[in-house]
Design an enzyme around this catalytic site. Structure first.
Site, short mmCIF file in Angstrom:
data_model
loop_
_atom_site.label_atom_id
_atom_site.label_comp_id
_atom_site.label_asym_id
_atom_site.label_seq_id
_atom_site.Cartn_x
_atom_site.Cartn_y
_atom_site.Cartn_z
N GLU A 329 0.83 -1.20 0.00
CA GLU A 329 0.00 0.00 0.00
C GLU A 329 0.86 1.25 0.00
O GLU A 329 1.75 1.40 0.85
CB GLU A 329 -0.89 0.03 1.24
CG GLU A 329 -1.85 -1.14 1.36
CD GLU A 329 -2.58 -1.16 2.69
OE1 GLU A 329 -3.75 -1.57 2.71
OE2 GLU A 329 -1.98 -0.75 3.72
N CYS A 330 0.60 2.14 -0.91
CA CYS A 330 1.18 3.48 -0.93
C CYS A 330 2.71 3.42 -0.86
O CYS A 330 3.37 3.15 -1.85
CB CYS A 330 0.58 4.34 0.17
SG CYS A 330 0.68 6.12 -0.19
N GLY A 331 3.32 3.66 0.31
CA GLY A 331 4.77 3.58 0.41
C GLY A 331 5.29 2.20 0.03
O GLY A 331 6.34 2.08 -0.61
#
EC number: 6.3.5.11
Length: 456
Positions: A329-331
């Site tokens: 997720e994301c990072g």
């Protein structure tokens, strides 16, 4: 069950909710009252401050990501055996989805029958502060505001201000915090910097608690918390856990620190064994792992260290390419990119599972609550099924994926995003497994299958 509880809210962001929350929490800890903490909405960072004060995880209560039933379940279960609960609101008290009060801190207070205390920034105003309080009480008939706290007001001005506001509004004022420059909490592009990065955080918390004992009516707040009504009992239905106890490696260090505590506990209840590892410092994945969870955080601030750890980059690349079930997720999604432009603008080579490059676009792009609808069958759900999610990022990707369609609530705006295969979810959107338990069950089941296929 009747856990004593309060929600600290504010007219807007930047009024000092987190400072007041931490001051009160630390003061309650110092009194030996064993408080617990919660954060309204999807914010990962404020709970880190709560956890630093309490020494236990702080929980998010997010009506969109979790749903009302899971929110009340988390509140009820995590209050059990503890003292008063302090809930911290997000943004302004009535700020919800698309200029509505739905999903706001007010909505959370209403649905959990929690008394709200409005934290008002007192700088640069006098009697007008009574108008602020009065306006907030007038917007909704059932406003739920049972008290006021002032931030950044002088000790000399406070007594007259308290009398004025109580006379004009009928709402009790429970104290104030003065300007405390040596106890400020810094911020950066994703909000407050993490608790681990605040210089002399322990000293700042001690100073805040000492001031709270002097200028906040803690006994009055405790009495208000005890006035909260019972929470309705609800049964928790958790699917049978996998006896093989598949081991999921969870990235946990300065670069990857955005996780929901309740979501991690749900994975464990479903049978997973969670083992932390550091993409910054470790050279190999935990032994026997059958799944990867790469959460969000700040990989852009640690680009050089992540790039220099070639052994870990290789280990993650091999694991994902071999079909180890992975949520990124994301990072964590950025970490799987071929290159990432770090905070200094230097392109760093990373894992390279995704043929993509990421860079700082200098502003928030797609952000806020979204509903993800899968275009393809994959790790977390079937084609056509939906998941509640949240986006918030300054970095952009030239290949953000297109296996889901994201739709903002109460809006015509939508976009395609994320990669989704039978063994991989990778994208900017964050999910909270407590609001999509079937996705958690699919993830753990995939890890169990991988474990069985690769055992020995």
């Amino acid at each position: 069950m009747n856990p004593p509880r309060l929600l600290f809210a504010a007219p807007a962001s930047g009024c000092g909710k987190t400072t007041v929350t931490c001051a009160v929490l630390q003061a309650l800890v110092n009194r030996g009252l064993d408080p617990v903490a919660f954060k309204s909405g999807p914010d990962y960072i404020d709970p880190m401050f709560h956890a630093e004060v309490l020494g236990v995880p702080s929980r998010n209560l997010d009506l969109f990501l979790m749903g009302e039933q899971a929110v009340r379940r988390s509140l009820r279960q995590n209050c059990a055996g503890h003292g008063p609960a302090i809930l911290e609101g997000a943004m302004g008290y009535y700020d919800g989805a698309a200029l509505s009060s739905e999903l706001s801190a007010w909505d959370l207070a209403r649905r959990t029958a929690t008394p709200a205390v409005l934290v008002v920034d007192g700088r640069g105003a006098a009697r007008s502060l009574a108008a602020v309080v009065k306006g907030f009480c007038a917007l909704e008939e059932e406003h739920g505001i049972r008290g006021v706290l002032f931030n950044r007001v002088s000790p000399m001005f406070y007594p007259a201000l308290k009398d004025c506001v109580e006379e004009e509004t009928g709402i009790p004022v429970y104290g104030y915090l003065p300007v405390l420059p040596d106890a400020s909490l810094e911020s950066r592009h994703l909000g407050l910097i993490t608790a681990a990065e605040v210089s002399d955080l322990r000293g700042k918390l001690s100073a805040l608690a000492a001031q709270a004992e002097k200028s906040i009516d803690l006994d009055g707040l405790l009495a208000l918390a005890r006035s909260a009504p019972d929470l309705p009992p609800e049964e928790e239905n958790i699917a049978a856990s996998h006896p093989s106890r598949p081991r999921i490696a969870v990235a946990r260090d300065e670069a990857f620190c955005f996780y929901y505590a309740d979501a991690l506990e749900l994975l464990e209840k479903l049978g997973a064994e969670l083992v932390s590892f550091s993409p910054l410092r470790d050279e190999e994945l935990p032994e026997g792992c059958a799944g990867l969870y790469l959460g969000g955080g700040y990989p852009e601030l640690y680009g050089a260290a992540l790039a220099n750890n070639t052994a870990m980059r290789r280990a993650v690349r091999l694991a994902v390419n071999r079909g180890m079930p992975t949520v990124a997720e994301c990072g964590g999604f950025l970490y799987l990119h071929r290159t990432l432009s770090d905070a200094d603008g230097v392109d760093r080579p990373l894992v390279g599972v995704l043929p993509a490059a990421a860079w700082n676009q200098g502003k928030l792009g797609r952000f806020g609550y979204i509903t993800l609808t899968a275009r393809t069958e994959g790790l977390l759900c079937g084609a056509g099924e939906s998941l509640p999610a949240h986006e918030f990022h300054y970095w952009e990707s030239d290949r953000p994926g297109a296996d889901f369609h994201a739709q903002k609530p109460r809006s015509k705006r939508g976009w395609d995003c994320a990669w989704h295969t039978p063994t991989l979810y990778a994208g900017f959107p964050h999910v909270h497994f407590c609001g999509c338990q079937q996705a958690a069950e699919r993830f753990v089941a995939a890890c169990a299958r991988y474990h069985g296929e690769n055992e020995g």
